[in-house]
Scaffold this active site. Structure first.
Site, PDB file in Angstrom:
ATOM      1  N   LYS A   6      -9.223  13.248   4.882  1.00  0.00           N
ATOM      2  CA  LYS A   6      -8.253  12.142   4.850  1.00  0.00           C
ATOM      3  C   LYS A   6      -7.282  12.361   5.993  1.00  0.00           C
ATOM      4  O   LYS A   6      -7.276  13.421   6.602  1.00  0.00           O
ATOM      5  CB  LYS A   6      -7.504  12.122   3.516  1.00  0.00           C
ATOM      6  CG  LYS A   6      -6.944  13.495   3.113  1.00  0.00           C
ATOM      7  CD  LYS A   6      -6.256  13.474   1.758  1.00  0.00           C
ATOM      8  CE  LYS A   6      -7.198  13.604   0.591  1.00  0.00           C
ATOM      9  NZ  LYS A   6      -7.281  12.378  -0.204  1.00  0.00           N
ATOM     10  N   ARG A   7      -6.426  11.360   6.290  1.00  0.00           N
ATOM     11  CA  ARG A   7      -5.382  11.577   7.278  1.00  0.00           C
ATOM     12  C   ARG A   7      -4.547  12.803   6.897  1.00  0.00           C
ATOM     13  O   ARG A   7      -4.370  13.116   5.721  1.00  0.00           O
ATOM     14  CB  ARG A   7      -4.486  10.334   7.379  1.00  0.00           C
ATOM     15  CG  ARG A   7      -5.149   9.155   8.067  1.00  0.00           C
ATOM     16  CD  ARG A   7      -5.500   9.484   9.512  1.00  0.00           C
ATOM     17  NE  ARG A   7      -4.318   9.589  10.334  1.00  0.00           N
ATOM     18  CZ  ARG A   7      -3.906   8.653  11.178  1.00  0.00           C
ATOM     19  NH1 ARG A   7      -4.590   7.528  11.333  1.00  0.00           N
ATOM     20  NH2 ARG A   7      -2.809   8.822  11.904  1.00  0.00           N
ATOM     21  N   THR A  51      -9.001   6.162  -1.754  1.00  0.00           N
ATOM     22  CA  THR A  51     -10.330   5.553  -1.887  1.00  0.00           C
ATOM     23  C   THR A  51     -11.412   6.584  -1.598  1.00  0.00           C
ATOM     24  O   THR A  51     -12.523   6.473  -2.102  1.00  0.00           O
ATOM     25  CB  THR A  51     -10.486   4.341  -0.952  1.00  0.00           C
ATOM     26  OG1 THR A  51      -9.983   4.694   0.338  1.00  0.00           O
ATOM     27  CG2 THR A  51      -9.721   3.147  -1.474  1.00  0.00           C
ATOM     28  N   LYS A  71       0.051  14.414   1.332  1.00  0.00           N
ATOM     29  CA  LYS A  71      -1.320  14.655   0.860  1.00  0.00           C
ATOM     30  C   LYS A  71      -1.590  16.143   0.633  1.00  0.00           C
ATOM     31  O   LYS A  71      -2.599  16.513   0.043  1.00  0.00           O
ATOM     32  CB  LYS A  71      -2.327  14.077   1.855  1.00  0.00           C
ATOM     33  CG  LYS A  71      -2.293  12.555   1.950  1.00  0.00           C
ATOM     34  CD  LYS A  71      -3.222  12.056   3.056  1.00  0.00           C
ATOM     35  CE  LYS A  71      -3.113  10.554   3.325  1.00  0.00           C
ATOM     36  NZ  LYS A  71      -3.739   9.708   2.294  1.00  0.00           N
ATOM     37  N   HIS A  75       0.805  -1.228   0.000  1.00  0.00           N
ATOM     38  CA  HIS A  75       0.000   0.000   0.000  1.00  0.00           C
ATOM     39  C   HIS A  75       0.834   1.270   0.000  1.00  0.00           C
ATOM     40  O   HIS A  75       0.283   2.357   0.191  1.00  0.00           O
ATOM     41  CB  HIS A  75      -0.926   0.037   1.217  1.00  0.00           C
ATOM     42  CG  HIS A  75      -1.947  -1.054   1.263  1.00  0.00           C
ATOM     43  ND1 HIS A  75      -3.235  -0.894   0.798  1.00  0.00           N
ATOM     44  CD2 HIS A  75      -1.865  -2.326   1.707  1.00  0.00           C
ATOM     45  CE1 HIS A  75      -3.914  -2.021   0.973  1.00  0.00           C
ATOM     46  NE2 HIS A  75      -3.100  -2.923   1.521  1.00  0.00           N
ATOM     47  N   LYS A  83     -15.192   7.454  -3.316  1.00  0.00           N
ATOM     48  CA  LYS A  83     -16.453   7.701  -2.606  1.00  0.00           C
ATOM     49  C   LYS A  83     -17.032   9.045  -3.002  1.00  0.00           C
ATOM     50  O   LYS A  83     -18.247   9.186  -3.195  1.00  0.00           O
ATOM     51  CB  LYS A  83     -16.216   7.658  -1.086  1.00  0.00           C
ATOM     52  CG  LYS A  83     -15.809   6.286  -0.575  1.00  0.00           C
ATOM     53  CD  LYS A  83     -15.132   6.334   0.800  1.00  0.00           C
ATOM     54  CE  LYS A  83     -14.368   5.038   1.053  1.00  0.00           C
ATOM     55  NZ  LYS A  83     -13.439   5.113   2.207  1.00  0.00           N
TER      56      LYS A  83
HETATM   57  C1  26Q Z   1       3.116   0.031  10.348  1.00  0.00           C
HETATM   58  C2  26Q Z   1       4.005  -0.363  11.335  1.00  0.00           C
HETATM   59  C3  26Q Z   1       3.891   0.124  12.624  1.00  0.00           C
HETATM   60  C4  26Q Z   1       2.851   1.000  12.937  1.00  0.00           C
HETATM   61  C5  26Q Z   1       1.951   1.377  11.942  1.00  0.00           C
HETATM   62  C6  26Q Z   1       2.084   0.909  10.655  1.00  0.00           C
HETATM   63  C7  26Q Z   1       1.123   1.328   9.608  1.00  0.00           C
HETATM   64  C8  26Q Z   1      -0.226   1.443   9.899  1.00  0.00           C
HETATM   65  C9  26Q Z   1      -1.135   1.840   8.935  1.00  0.00           C
HETATM   66  C10 26Q Z   1       1.523   1.581   8.313  1.00  0.00           C
HETATM   67  C11 26Q Z   1       0.611   1.971   7.356  1.00  0.00           C
HETATM   68  C12 26Q Z   1      -0.727   2.096   7.645  1.00  0.00           C
HETATM   69  C13 26Q Z   1      -1.746   2.509   6.677  1.00  0.00           C
HETATM   70  C14 26Q Z   1      -1.516   2.765   5.426  1.00  0.00           C
HETATM   71  C15 26Q Z   1      -2.582   3.195   4.522  1.00  0.00           C
HETATM   72  O1  26Q Z   1      -3.703   3.456   4.944  1.00  0.00           O
HETATM   73  N1  26Q Z   1      -2.305   3.285   3.221  1.00  0.00           N
HETATM   74  C16 26Q Z   1      -3.327   3.690   2.265  1.00  0.00           C
HETATM   75  O2  26Q Z   1      -3.930   2.497   1.764  1.00  0.00           O
HETATM   76  C17 26Q Z   1      -5.053   2.804   0.958  1.00  0.00           C
HETATM   77  C18 26Q Z   1      -5.709   1.502   0.580  1.00  0.00           C
HETATM   78  O3  26Q Z   1      -4.917   0.818  -0.360  1.00  0.00           O
HETATM   79  C19 26Q Z   1      -4.631   3.610  -0.252  1.00  0.00           C
HETATM   80  O4  26Q Z   1      -5.791   3.997  -0.956  1.00  0.00           O
HETATM   81  C20 26Q Z   1      -3.864   4.859   0.168  1.00  0.00           C
HETATM   82  O5  26Q Z   1      -3.333   5.513  -0.971  1.00  0.00           O
HETATM   83  C21 26Q Z   1      -2.734   4.476   1.107  1.00  0.00           C
HETATM   84  O6  26Q Z   1      -2.089   5.635   1.608  1.00  0.00           O
END
Ligand code: 26Q
Length: 813
Positions: free
Chosen positions: A549-550, A657, A555, A358, A661
């Site tokens: 979004k976050r 995503t 972003k 991702h 929406k």
């Molecule tokens: C990893 C290790 C330790 C702590 C946290 C994490 C961690 C947690 C959440 C790393 C990444 C995430 C989330 C990532 C994320 O939401 N990515 C998004 O994924 C979406 C679905 O595929 C995409 O549409 C977005 O572009 C992407 O940013």
């Protein structure tokens, strides 16, 4: 599956609700308020879903079907009542029952707390995918963690984000089924003993053990009786562990013992994209992965009594690298616990797993120090070393004597402190690896995973993300849904691709009018929410410009703020010009430790304070930040948006995503050539989207050519004015230097995400947005064409591709 008459279908719903009020909730039906009604409605839905579930499970067991298991640290589910009612076709009856209690269904539904077991895109994608798997009738399970506390609740105090815990389970949840009797031991630490006698498996002398207990949620399919299962694990101290301390009366020590184990499933790490690198996080990852794999093997053994056909019956999907340790864990379970030969186990493992990436950003790729892994999972480290050894033999055979390629491909990064590269473990241990949009998948094989793609070109594919039209159109936007039914029939509800029949309706003036009326009603609804949450009055007739979004530098919420400030200054400079009234709407959480993201939230509030109270603006610009962005809040925002801001630096947003929406609900996109924006553009047409700015190769070229933001600003009085205003305290008069840091990061910090390089193109695109808005018919036409073009972005399409090309799985009826 045969269609059974069900006790809770329409006529019986009202009766079931009265029954549960009296017998389950314990309240006189006449005295039930919204929370009690919510509990009773939920029980009625739960009963019917349970019946479908039991029937489906029995059929799948009988037929010993092949299943897919979706392993994810996050499932951002939101509320379940509205979705359950819709799946059962009980919305009408439920509304009637609510009215009989002098309530609206919305009042009742809004008392349900969100299940916020995710950070953002990745977690919400997992929830949309479960909905798609159930709806397509795939024999499927989601596996994750039953966090006691989900994503933190965001409060705003004096313009600053404050984090509060999210005790979503405090009052219990009607949706979970505790599976008494389904639990697995998960072990940590200690050392490994290797026996002298040949053939004997190594012995892992673990130092600690925790019990993983199963809690299930039914995931209803829509238009089918099929359901899927989400199984979440809770960590519990093994029953005997604290007895000694407890018996000797040392309760504090007993509690401490207990906490040491149970803290594993306490709280979701609120970090998206940047790995936290904490030992507890590694324990969480292993905890749920191990429990899930043990569960999968137990089910398989029960049905087949052998493991040599495991890969024929089981597909396991890794949602990012968070469950990557599963590759080593499956090897350990097969080899150490079940006596399978290493080579056979490896052949099986490689056929079982698949992996979705991702993110492209190298700093976001998960790695764990070898020393930490040795401490927490000593046997797994050995297994990883052996996998790596065998893998590097293959690399050597492919590129003899090429030390560089060995170093780049190795599962162990040896450039500094030795670290395990979790993405490499996933790639080596999977038969398919995919990115989440065409651009992202393409960049994966051309950049971060280029060496792997040369080695195994067929392993890498694309599966573009999708969203569930049930939640994001039918439930969130009933007005638009009914309008679509009237125009093109109800077929789109089962097959979103049928939305393309809407295109001719864009030319129908009467339809456009009705479309605009639906949008206006949704905007009035959101305006009330904004008033409640932000105490700002906004005009539903203004253009609702939405970025939700976050909060992340890539972003570029800050770019949106810069443009908003430019607009504010332009309005003051030309107060009598024909300005399009705009409401700029932000929402999103910043990771607790992400200072810059928190500063951006502060700046948005400061700009809002000044702009919203400046009488000279005369309501032609409002800036609001909706606190505590969540699935439920998104359901109110998406249907009310006119403009969707998707403005990440090209090459940084894997897919997005929210962009899907918003467009599905008739917002026009202003966005960069990034992620799924590119495919949205291809589907809605170049004329119906506002694409601007540097493209991915140009981003690289700009940086390579020695980008100098200062030069750019010197030559651009508009940008200079904006930056000087912010830096000099025009929006923070009580503390003029408050936003210096943000401005300095652009001017002196290199402006890594190229906000200033894209600023003029962005402002020009915003002017084109204004021009179009002045012609409501032309705007409506394009908005309708956006809805018509979004058929491809259903989660059902994504899941169909996974089922066919990755999991080799067929849906059941
Ligand atoms: C990893 C290790 C330790 C702590 C946290 C994490 C961690 C947690 C959440 C790393 C990444 C995430 C989330 C990532 C994320 O939401 N990515 C998004 O994924 C979406 C679905 O595929 C995409 O549409 C977005 O572009 C992407 O940013």
């Amino acid at each position: 599956m045969t269609h059974q008459p069900s006790p809770t279908l329409p006529a019986a719903l009202a009766k079931a609700i009265e029954h549960h009020l009296l017998h389950t909730v314990g309240v006189a039906p006449g005295e039930a308020g919204p929370p009690e009604l919510m509990a009773a409605f939920a029980q009625a839905v739960r009963a019917e879903l349970s019946r479908r579930w039991v029937a489906g499970e029995a059929a799948d067991r009988r037929d010993r079907v092949r299943r897919v298991y979706y392993l994810s640290m996050e499932f951002l589910i939101g509320r379940s009542l509205g979705n359950g009612l819709q799946a059962l076709g009980l919305q009408g009856e439920a509304a009637t029952s609510a009215a009989e209690h002098a309530r609206t269904l919305e009042d009742i539904e809004s008392t349900e707390p969100d299940a916020g077991l995710g950070n953002g895109g990745l977690g919400r994608l997992a929830a949309c995918f479960l909905d798609g798997m159930a709806t397509l009738g795939l024999p499927s399970y989601g596996y994750g963690i039953r966090y006691e506390f989900g994503m933190f609740a965001q409060g705003i105090q004096a313009g600053r984000q404050v984090e509060r815990p999210d005790p979503w389970l405090a009052d219990g949840t009607p949706w979970e089924f505790p599976r008494i009797g389904v639990h697995h031991p998960v072990r940590f630490g200690g050392w490994v003993e290797h026996s002298e006698s040949p053939g004997a498996p190594p012995l892992w002398r673990h130092a600690a053990e925790v019990d993983a207990k199963a809690f299930d949620h039914v995931v209803p399919g829509h238009g089918t009786e099929r359901v899927s299962t989400l199984r979440l694990w809770k960590a519990a101290a093994p029953a005997q562990i604290d007895l000694t301390a407890f018996n000797s009366g040392d309760y504090a020590r007993a509690a401490e013992f207990k906490n040491q184990f149970e803290n594993i499933s306490w709280v979701l790490y609120p970090n998206d994209s940047t790995p936290a690198g904490r030992e507890l996080r590694l324990r969480q990852e292993y905890f749920f992965t191990s429990a899930s794999l043990q569960d999968i093997l137990a089910r398989h053994w029960l049905e087949h009594g052998r493991f040599d056909n495991l890969a024929d019956q089981v597909a396991i999907h890794l949602n990012d690298t968070h469950p990557a340790i599963g590759v080593a864990e499956l090897m350990r379970l097969l080899v150490d616990e079940h006596g399978v030969a290493w080579a056979d186990a490896w052949a099986t493992t490689r056929r079982v797993f698949s992996y979705t990436n991702h993110t492209l950003m190298p700093e976001a790729l998960e790695t764990w120090p070898v020393a930490l892994m040795q401490h927490v999972l000593p046997r797994h480290l050995e297994i990883i070393f052996r996998i790596n050894h065998d893998f590097l033999v293959l690399v050597e055979a492919t590129w003899p004597g090429d030390g560089d390629v060995q170093r780049r491909l190795s599962l162990i990064d040896e450039s500094g402190e030795r670290r395990v590269r979790m993405a490499h473990l996933c790639i080596v241990g999977s038969h398919k690896v995919n990115g989440v949009s065409a651009l992202h998948s393409d960049l994966l094989v051309r950049t971060v995973f280029a060496d792997f793609a040369r080695l195994w070109p067929d392993r890498f594919i694309n599966v573009t993300n999708g969203v569930t039209p049930r939640r994001w159109l039918m439930q969130a936007n009933p007005g638009l849904s009914t309008l679509l039914d009237d125009a093109i029939g109800t077929g789109w509800r089962r097959d979103l691709a049928k939305l393309d029949a809407l295109a001719p309706w864009a030319e129908d003036a009467d339809f456009r009018q009705r479309f605009l009326e639906v949008k206006r009603a949704n905007k009035r609804h959101l305006a009330r929410t904004i008033d409640t949450l932000c105490h700002v009055a906004v005009d539903p007739a203004s253009l609702f410009d939405v970025q939700v979004k976050r909060i992340h530098e890539y972003k570029r919420q800050l770019l949106n703020v810069l443009h908003t400030v430019a607009r504010y200054r332009a309005i003051l400079a030309e107060p009598d010009a024909d300005w399009v009234p705009r409401t700029v709407i932000f929402a999103g959480k910043a990771a607790s430790s992400y200072h810059t993201a928190k500063q951006v939230i502060r700046l948005i509030h400061d700009v809002g304070q000044v702009v919203n109270h400046d009488v000279r603006v005369r309501d032609r610009l409002k800036v609001v930040f909706l606190p505590n962005y969540s699935v439920s809040l998104a359901e109110a925002i998406m249907p009310a948006a006119d403009l969707s801001e998707q403005i990440s630096t090209a090459g940084t947003e894997a897919s997005g995503t929210g962009n899907m929406k918003l467009a599905l609900n008739g917002a026009l996109t202003i966005g960069t050539d990034d992620g799924a924006n590119i495919e949205i553009r291809q589907h809605v047409g170049d004329d119906n989207i506002f694409i601007f700015g540097l493209r991915t190769p140009e981003v690289a070229a700009t940086r390579a050519a020695g980008y100098q933001p200062l030069r750019l600003v010197e030559a651009n009085p508009r940008v200079r004015g904006v930056l000087e205003a912010i830096a000099s305290g025009a929006f923070s008069p009580d503390e003029p230097a408050r936003h210096r840091g943000l401005v300095d990061s652009l001017l002196w910090g290199g402006d890594h995400y190229l906000l200033l390089a894209d600023f003029e193109a962005y402002a020009a695109a915003q002017s084109r947005v204004d021009d179009l808005w002045r012609d409501p018919q032309a705007w409506a036409r394009k908005a309708i064409l956006n809805v018509a073009g979004m058929g491809a972005f259903s989660a059902d399409r994504s899941i169909g591709e996974y089922a066919r090309e990755v999991w080799h799985l067929e849906g059941r009826r």
